[in-house]
Design an enzyme around this catalytic site. Structure first.
Site, PDB file in Angstrom:
ATOM      1  N   LEU A  57     -55.342 -11.818 -13.793  1.00  0.00           N
ATOM      2  CA  LEU A  57     -56.660 -11.211 -14.047  1.00  0.00           C
ATOM      3  C   LEU A  57     -57.528 -12.084 -14.934  1.00  0.00           C
ATOM      4  O   LEU A  57     -58.737 -11.866 -15.032  1.00  0.00           O
ATOM      5  CB  LEU A  57     -56.480  -9.831 -14.706  1.00  0.00           C
TER       6      LEU A  57
ATOM      7  N   PRO B  25     -52.444 -19.895 -16.597  1.00  0.00           N
ATOM      8  CA  PRO B  25     -52.293 -19.913 -18.060  1.00  0.00           C
ATOM      9  C   PRO B  25     -50.841 -20.212 -18.424  1.00  0.00           C
ATOM     10  O   PRO B  25     -49.923 -19.749 -17.752  1.00  0.00           O
ATOM     11  CB  PRO B  25     -52.669 -18.489 -18.492  1.00  0.00           C
TER      12      PRO B  25
ATOM     13  N   GLY C 202     -38.902  -6.884 -27.571  1.00  0.00           N
ATOM     14  CA  GLY C 202     -38.057  -7.601 -28.539  1.00  0.00           C
ATOM     15  C   GLY C 202     -36.865  -6.758 -28.951  1.00  0.00           C
ATOM     16  O   GLY C 202     -36.816  -5.547 -28.699  1.00  0.00           O
TER      17      GLY C 202
ATOM     18  N   TYR D  10     -28.780  -4.791 -20.038  1.00  0.00           N
ATOM     19  CA  TYR D  10     -29.079  -6.216 -19.857  1.00  0.00           C
ATOM     20  C   TYR D  10     -27.804  -6.915 -19.366  1.00  0.00           C
ATOM     21  O   TYR D  10     -26.815  -6.996 -20.103  1.00  0.00           O
ATOM     22  CB  TYR D  10     -29.515  -6.727 -21.232  1.00  0.00           C
TER      23      TYR D  10
ATOM     24  N   GLY E  67     -51.306 -13.602 -15.741  1.00  0.00           N
ATOM     25  CA  GLY E  67     -52.361 -14.583 -15.457  1.00  0.00           C
ATOM     26  C   GLY E  67     -53.199 -14.262 -14.233  1.00  0.00           C
ATOM     27  O   GLY E  67     -54.080 -15.026 -13.861  1.00  0.00           O
TER      28      GLY E  67
HETATM   29  P1  FAD Z   1     -45.028 -18.272 -20.146  1.00  0.00           P
HETATM   30  O1  FAD Z   1     -43.649 -18.386 -19.634  1.00  0.00           O
HETATM   31  O2  FAD Z   1     -45.729 -19.516 -20.487  1.00  0.00           O
HETATM   32  O3  FAD Z   1     -45.912 -17.464 -19.091  1.00  0.00           O
HETATM   33  C1  FAD Z   1     -45.454 -16.266 -18.534  1.00  0.00           C
HETATM   34  C2  FAD Z   1     -46.563 -15.636 -17.699  1.00  0.00           C
HETATM   35  O4  FAD Z   1     -47.610 -15.210 -18.553  1.00  0.00           O
HETATM   36  C3  FAD Z   1     -47.204 -16.585 -16.711  1.00  0.00           C
HETATM   37  O5  FAD Z   1     -47.595 -15.869 -15.576  1.00  0.00           O
HETATM   38  C4  FAD Z   1     -48.429 -17.082 -17.429  1.00  0.00           C
HETATM   39  O6  FAD Z   1     -49.434 -17.491 -16.537  1.00  0.00           O
HETATM   40  C5  FAD Z   1     -48.828 -15.846 -18.217  1.00  0.00           C
HETATM   41  N1  FAD Z   1     -49.520 -16.152 -19.481  1.00  0.00           N
HETATM   42  C6  FAD Z   1     -49.038 -16.839 -20.542  1.00  0.00           C
HETATM   43  N2  FAD Z   1     -49.964 -16.881 -21.521  1.00  0.00           N
HETATM   44  C7  FAD Z   1     -51.055 -16.206 -21.061  1.00  0.00           C
HETATM   45  C8  FAD Z   1     -52.341 -15.915 -21.592  1.00  0.00           C
HETATM   46  N3  FAD Z   1     -52.707 -16.314 -22.812  1.00  0.00           N
HETATM   47  N4  FAD Z   1     -53.206 -15.219 -20.830  1.00  0.00           N
HETATM   48  C9  FAD Z   1     -52.869 -14.791 -19.583  1.00  0.00           C
HETATM   49  N5  FAD Z   1     -51.660 -15.040 -19.042  1.00  0.00           N
HETATM   50  C10 FAD Z   1     -50.769 -15.740 -19.768  1.00  0.00           C
HETATM   51  N6  FAD Z   1     -38.449 -11.798 -22.695  1.00  0.00           N
HETATM   52  C11 FAD Z   1     -38.471 -10.677 -23.419  1.00  0.00           C
HETATM   53  O7  FAD Z   1     -39.412  -9.895 -23.295  1.00  0.00           O
HETATM   54  N7  FAD Z   1     -37.486 -10.372 -24.295  1.00  0.00           N
HETATM   55  C12 FAD Z   1     -36.442 -11.218 -24.506  1.00  0.00           C
HETATM   56  O8  FAD Z   1     -35.580 -10.927 -25.331  1.00  0.00           O
HETATM   57  C13 FAD Z   1     -36.396 -12.428 -23.765  1.00  0.00           C
HETATM   58  N8  FAD Z   1     -35.390 -13.324 -23.930  1.00  0.00           N
HETATM   59  C14 FAD Z   1     -35.386 -14.470 -23.219  1.00  0.00           C
HETATM   60  C15 FAD Z   1     -34.340 -15.391 -23.411  1.00  0.00           C
HETATM   61  C16 FAD Z   1     -34.313 -16.581 -22.710  1.00  0.00           C
HETATM   62  C17 FAD Z   1     -33.193 -17.544 -22.911  1.00  0.00           C
HETATM   63  C18 FAD Z   1     -35.349 -16.885 -21.801  1.00  0.00           C
HETATM   64  C19 FAD Z   1     -35.336 -18.184 -21.058  1.00  0.00           C
HETATM   65  C20 FAD Z   1     -36.384 -15.995 -21.606  1.00  0.00           C
HETATM   66  C21 FAD Z   1     -36.399 -14.778 -22.291  1.00  0.00           C
HETATM   67  N9  FAD Z   1     -37.428 -13.845 -22.114  1.00  0.00           N
HETATM   68  C22 FAD Z   1     -37.448 -12.690 -22.846  1.00  0.00           C
HETATM   69  C23 FAD Z   1     -38.480 -14.108 -21.128  1.00  0.00           C
HETATM   70  C24 FAD Z   1     -39.736 -14.787 -21.694  1.00  0.00           C
HETATM   71  O9  FAD Z   1     -39.479 -15.363 -22.941  1.00  0.00           O
HETATM   72  C25 FAD Z   1     -40.854 -13.777 -21.770  1.00  0.00           C
HETATM   73  O10 FAD Z   1     -41.239 -13.449 -20.459  1.00  0.00           O
HETATM   74  C26 FAD Z   1     -42.077 -14.224 -22.560  1.00  0.00           C
HETATM   75  O11 FAD Z   1     -42.900 -13.118 -22.753  1.00  0.00           O
HETATM   76  C27 FAD Z   1     -42.869 -15.336 -21.912  1.00  0.00           C
HETATM   77  O12 FAD Z   1     -43.785 -15.833 -22.867  1.00  0.00           O
HETATM   78  P2  FAD Z   1     -44.340 -17.322 -22.772  1.00  0.00           P
HETATM   79  O13 FAD Z   1     -45.324 -17.490 -23.860  1.00  0.00           O
HETATM   80  O14 FAD Z   1     -43.233 -18.293 -22.733  1.00  0.00           O
HETATM   81  O15 FAD Z   1     -45.081 -17.267 -21.375  1.00  0.00           O
END
Ligand code: FAD
Length: 554
Positions: free
Chosen positions: A272, A136, A222, A475, A270
């Site tokens: 499960l 996913p 967040g 952090y 992803g």
């Molecule tokens: P993806 O990167 O697309 O996927 C992440 C994982 O989730 C993968 O394993 C994917 O398979 C799975 N997944 C995605 N969608 C689904 C779905 N619908 N069903 C099942 N599995 C799924 N994280 C924070 O929590 N707080 C922050 O402040 C934060 N700041 C960040 C800043 C930067 C510059 C960066 C690069 C990253 C940051 N992150 C932060 C990390 C990231 O944004 C988080 O991990 C976020 O939750 C990922 O969401 P995404 O939609 O981009 O998921």
């Protein structure tokens, strides 16, 4: 690209054409020069064109291609090189290093864009029947290698982009709950909620480029979590498509139905199934929102104050304090100030010097307040008293307002730094309050020692970002001057030393970035071998064919 579904640039963060700029920040070049000896004003090599990449051909079989066309319509079955490459990695600095040098890993064979839950069910069943791997994809913003297929994966690899599932379906105004599709990006979701007077209050730094499903699947948090909670608090129910069945968890404020299945899905990355929608807590948009800035003579004073603020009746929305180096970094990112604010800054500095503070050692703090005007006034009074008792100084809401406006621009800085041979990334952990100050100094010390041993210049700084009754998240951001062909190895040394420091000094492997493949080497130390045993049995039981994002977490 699919109309209506945002896609990040293939080589870096966010939108093409948007980038970090130093030209309007007069103190920034000198700060970087002092910390790591790099001149950021020197010309940089341009990013090579996409056409220079050697993208492996899709291995999607004609049969499965035809099946997906039938389920989704051919338009939503994409096999072009750029779409596949964008879906190959997340956005950790390791990903950025690899992709820039053309190391693409096991690129997915196809990217699917389902528009309904029924389509997700059908595509997942078809993929598993063909023994394909299904990954996913939300916004692709994770930094823990939780999206990439395993190197040498011989089965077909299917990336499922959730971006068409982006609607707020329902708001239960009596309960303060909203039912929302999982592929929605942060800004789009808040726009839909705000239009009806509601907010979810979940704002990770990656908000613009991450999705609800991704937040749930990585146990995100967040910057306003002190008030709204982490996603694990916010998400009250959900629907997840699994091979041959659909998990449906109704939204409940609490429940004692055995080991929590909801908690098992939170952070499942992803492994499960595919989350298609979730029920989340939502709140009325507050009447007043304010970020006040404070300074403390030392980081330890700031930590103490945050601990007391959290224990007080203030119930703030955010309590953040930066260590001295991060404080200097924040100041170096300030734009050229006008006459009035320049005089004000000088006046503040004079007060600090009169108090006997060492300006190289001060810690800047932002505290966020929300609610009715009366409530915010009350909260500010309580916080002001605590700040004073800890030797701190309030400087008003000017810096906080600026921070609030610019907070989503920060991620672009990593690309800017990498262009200039600087490897930048982050690691965060939580500890009980009793160990907060200790882990901070240990990580700084171990990181500097590791850089000295490597013979490279590096800097690490930190802020307290999320607080709880019994402890807090700290952090750490690090930057290392290394323009060599060994950037990945250098990054590994830094990452290893920081993560092991977390394990040795009462921290967890990650507070909100998840595990992926990046953090899994430390999982046994974090949750014990028995904890990993339970997780392994869960994944094996649900997914005996290892089709669902294999290799992540454990
Ligand atoms: P993806 O990167 O697309 O996927 C992440 C994982 O989730 C993968 O394993 C994917 O398979 C799975 N997944 C995605 N969608 C689904 C779905 N619908 N069903 C099942 N599995 C799924 N994280 C924070 O929590 N707080 C922050 O402040 C934060 N700041 C960040 C800043 C930067 C510059 C960066 C690069 C990253 C940051 N992150 C932060 C990390 C990231 O944004 C988080 O991990 C976020 O939750 C990922 O969401 P995404 O939609 O981009 O998921």
């Amino acid at each position: 690209m699919i109309e209506g579904v945002k896609q990040q640039k293939w080589w870096g963060w966010g939108e093409d054409g948007l980038a970090y700029r130093y030209e309007d920040k007069p103190k920034f070049p000198a700060f970087v020069q002092k910390m790591v000896g790099i001149d950021v004003t020197r010309p940089v090599k341009p990013i090579p064109p996409f056409s220079s990449l050697d993208v492996p051909a899709s291995q999607l079989s004609d049969d499965l291609h035809a099946k997906f066309d039938e389920i989704l319509g051919a338009k939503y079955v994409q096999t072009d090189d750029e779409t596949r490459v964008v879906h190959a990695y997340g956005k950790g600095v390791r990903d950025l290093i690899r992709i820039r040098k053309g190391d693409l890993g096991r690129v997915p064979d196809v990217v699917l864009y389902p528009g309904t839950q029924d389509e997700v069910e059908k595509l997942l069943d078809a993929a598993v029947a063909a023994d394909a791997v299904v990954i996913p994809f939300g916004g692709g913003s994770n930094i823990v290698a939780s999206l990439e297929a395993e190197p040498g994966e011989s089965r077909q690899v299917i990336s499922v982009n959730m971006g068409r599932l982006s609607k707020v379906l329902e708001i239960d105004e009596t309960s303060g709950l909203a039912h929302i599709q999982a592929g929605v990006f942060g800004p789009d979701m808040e726009d839909q909620l705000n239009a009806r007077g509601w907010t979810m209050g979940h704002h990770p730094d990656s908000f613009v480029w991450s999705t609800l499903g991704g937040w749930i699947a990585t146990r995100s948090s967040g910057m306003q979590s002190d008030k709204y909670g982490d996603i694990s608090d916010i998400c009250r129910g959900l629907t997840m498509v699994m091979p041959g069945q659909v998990l449906s968890l109704r939204p409940l404020p609490s429940s004692s139905s055995g080991p929590s299945v909801r908690e098992m899905v939170l952070g499942s990355e992803g492994r499960l199934g595919i989350i298609t929608s979730a029920w989340v807590n939502v709140h009325r948009i507050p009447e007043v929102r304010e970020l006040q800035a404070y300074f403390f003579p030392t980081y330890e004073d700031g930590l103490k104050a945050c601990e007391q603020i959290v224990a007080s009746d203030a119930a703030v929305m955010m309590a953040r304090v930066s260590d001295p180096i991060e404080t200097q970094y924040i100041m170096a990112n300030g734009k050229k100030s006008g006459r009035v604010s320049s005089l004000a800054n000088k006046a503040i500095q004079r007060i600090m010097l009169q108090k006997g503070w060492d300006l190289e050692n001060i810690a800047m703090s932002f505290i966020g307040f929300e609610g009715s005007a009366n409530h915010v006034r009350y909260e500010k009074g309580l916080v002001g008293k605590i700040v004073k008792e800890n030797g701190g100084l309030g400087v008003g809401k000017g810096p906080g307002t600026l921070y609030d406006q610019k907070k989503y621009d920060t991620p672009y800085i990593r690309d800017f730094m990498l262009d200039r041979g600087l490897i930048c990334d982050v690691s965060e952990t939580t500890t009980p309050w009793a160990h907060a100050a200790e882990i901070h100094s240990v990580i700084i010390e171990r990181f500097q020692q590791a850089m000295d041993d490597l013979g490279v210049r590096g800097v690490v700084f930190c802020h307290l970002s999320h607080s709880y009754h019994s402890g807090a998240c700290q952090y750490f951001t690090f930057a290392i001057a290394d323009d060599s062909d060994h950037q990945e190895e250098t990054y590994d040394v830094a990452k290893r030393v920081i993560q092991q420091g977390f394990m040795d000094f009462h921290g967890t492997v990650s507070h909100h970035h998840g595990v992926g493949e990046e953090h899994s080497p430390w999982l046994e130390q974090d949750i014990s071998p028995a904890g990993v045993f339970i997780q392994r049995k869960l994944f094996e039981g649900v997914d005996p064919g290892s089709n669902l994002n294999p290799g992540k977490i454990i």
